[in-house]
Write an enzyme that holds these catalytic residues in place. Structure first.
Site, short mmCIF file in Angstrom:
data_model
loop_
_atom_site.label_atom_id
_atom_site.label_comp_id
_atom_site.label_asym_id
_atom_site.label_seq_id
_atom_site.Cartn_x
_atom_site.Cartn_y
_atom_site.Cartn_z
N PHE A 158 -17.11 13.95 18.10
CA PHE A 158 -17.70 15.04 17.32
C PHE A 158 -18.89 14.50 16.52
O PHE A 158 -18.82 13.40 15.96
CB PHE A 158 -16.65 15.65 16.38
CG PHE A 158 -17.06 16.97 15.79
CD1 PHE A 158 -16.99 18.13 16.55
CD2 PHE A 158 -17.52 17.07 14.49
CE1 PHE A 158 -17.36 19.36 16.02
CE2 PHE A 158 -17.89 18.28 13.96
CZ PHE A 158 -17.82 19.42 14.73
N SER A 185 -12.99 12.88 14.00
CA SER A 185 -12.59 11.91 12.98
C SER A 185 -11.14 12.09 12.55
O SER A 185 -10.50 11.13 12.10
CB SER A 185 -13.52 12.04 11.77
OG SER A 185 -14.85 11.71 12.12
N VAL A 202 -18.51 13.01 9.51
CA VAL A 202 -18.07 14.31 9.01
C VAL A 202 -19.19 14.86 8.14
O VAL A 202 -19.60 14.22 7.16
CB VAL A 202 -16.77 14.20 8.20
CG1 VAL A 202 -16.28 15.59 7.80
CG2 VAL A 202 -15.70 13.47 9.00
N ILE A 203 -19.70 16.04 8.51
CA ILE A 203 -20.83 16.64 7.80
C ILE A 203 -20.37 17.93 7.13
O ILE A 203 -19.71 18.76 7.76
CB ILE A 203 -22.00 16.90 8.77
CG1 ILE A 203 -22.45 15.57 9.39
CG2 ILE A 203 -23.16 17.58 8.05
CD1 ILE A 203 -23.53 15.71 10.44
N ASP A 225 -19.92 25.15 5.41
CA ASP A 225 -19.75 26.23 4.44
C ASP A 225 -18.30 26.44 4.02
O ASP A 225 -18.03 27.23 3.12
CB ASP A 225 -20.30 27.54 5.03
CG ASP A 225 -21.80 27.47 5.28
OD1 ASP A 225 -22.47 26.70 4.55
OD2 ASP A 225 -22.28 28.14 6.20
N THR A 226 -17.37 25.74 4.66
CA THR A 226 -15.95 25.92 4.35
C THR A 226 -15.38 24.62 3.80
O THR A 226 -16.06 23.59 3.72
CB THR A 226 -15.17 26.35 5.61
OG1 THR A 226 -15.18 25.26 6.55
CG2 THR A 226 -15.80 27.57 6.25
N HIS A 267 -13.22 22.86 5.28
CA HIS A 267 -12.78 22.02 6.39
C HIS A 267 -13.29 20.59 6.24
O HIS A 267 -12.60 19.63 6.60
CB HIS A 267 -13.26 22.63 7.71
CG HIS A 267 -12.84 21.87 8.93
ND1 HIS A 267 -11.54 21.83 9.37
CD2 HIS A 267 -13.55 21.10 9.80
CE1 HIS A 267 -11.45 21.08 10.45
NE2 HIS A 267 -12.67 20.63 10.73
N PHE A 287 -12.95 1.22 7.71
CA PHE A 287 -13.38 2.61 7.64
C PHE A 287 -14.89 2.70 7.81
O PHE A 287 -15.67 2.23 6.98
CB PHE A 287 -12.96 3.20 6.29
CG PHE A 287 -13.22 4.68 6.16
CD1 PHE A 287 -12.42 5.59 6.81
CD2 PHE A 287 -14.26 5.15 5.37
CE1 PHE A 287 -12.64 6.96 6.68
CE2 PHE A 287 -14.49 6.51 5.23
CZ PHE A 287 -13.68 7.41 5.90
N ARG A 340 -28.19 7.06 7.78
CA ARG A 340 -27.18 6.00 7.71
C ARG A 340 -26.73 5.51 9.08
O ARG A 340 -25.82 4.70 9.18
CB ARG A 340 -25.97 6.51 6.91
CG ARG A 340 -26.27 6.63 5.43
CD ARG A 340 -25.35 7.60 4.72
NE ARG A 340 -25.64 7.65 3.29
CZ ARG A 340 -26.67 8.30 2.75
NH1 ARG A 340 -27.51 8.96 3.54
NH2 ARG A 340 -26.87 8.29 1.45
#
Length: 217
Positions: A84, A118, A143-144, A147-148, A150, A175, A189
């Site tokens: 993802f 992830s 992980v980006i 709007d929620t 999640h 990690f 990054r």
């Protein structure tokens, strides 16, 4: 005829203020001269001198264990990478593999495991760690924020899951999951202005694997 007044000597010093005790009217003491104040260089020298006995005692009486980045012979690594946000995780993986090559880790000692996202990284890392085949596990993902909520659930689960995987397996699980507000931050990054966090994760894994293999086995 007026009686002659007896002359009384006038007290020395400043006259007292009316209605206040004499001691409150004394002149304040001048501030200390700048020449008597310690200079910044003197303060630094004193601080260093005070630490020298402590450092010498620690060096003389304690053993310091530390992993090596040069002694990588025989170290084996697994890299768990999330698909993802693949545009980011591929760059992180590339940075990690280049770092391994730079520190003389052989390609046959590296196993890359692909997982959907992830959230699935920790369970795969735990399984690989308990297999006994690897000295360290790299956990790479991105992980980006959206709007929620999640984002918060996945980021927190990934972080705590990787930690628990390492603790339960007894193998360093490093990690390397980016948690960013937007895609620009993630790309910066993953080889952009902020360097490549995949490479940093690989270097940390090498040091931890060396520490466990040579000192904590």
């Amino acid at each position: 005829w007026r009686p002659h007044r007896q002359h009384r000597p006038r007290p020395r010093g400043p006259p007292p203020s009316r209605g206040y005790p004499t001691r409150l009217c004394a002149r304040p003491e001048p501030p200390p001269s700048r020449s008597r104040l310690p200079t910044p260089a003197a303060l630094v020298a004193d601080a260093r001198a005070s630490r020298l006995p402590v450092v010498a005692a620690a060096a003389a009486g304690h053993q310091r264990l530390m992993g090596s980045l040069t002694n990588t012979e025989g170290l084996r690594f697994a890299v768990v990478v999330a698909r993802f946000n693949e545009i980011v995780t591929n760059l992180l993986l590339q940075g990690a593999l280049e770092a391994f090559e730079r520190y003389s880790v052989k390609a046959e000692n590296i196993t890359v495991v692909s997982v959907p996202g992830s959230f699935e990284i920790p369970v795969a890392a735990q399984k690989l760690g308990k297999s006994g085949k690897y000295d360290a596990i790299l956990c790479i993902g991105a992980v980006i924020r959206g709007d929620t909520t999640h984002y918060d659930a996945v980021a927190n689960s990934a972080a705590s899951g990787v930690l628990n995987a390492g603790l339960s397996a007894g193998v360093p699980c490093v990690f390397g999951v980016l948690t960013c507000d937007d895609m620009d931050q993630a790309l910066n990054r993953a080889g952009g202005k902020a360097g490549n966090k995949g490479a940093e994760t690989a270097i940390t894994a090498i040091e931890m694997a060396s520490l466990f293999r040579h000192h904590l086995a």
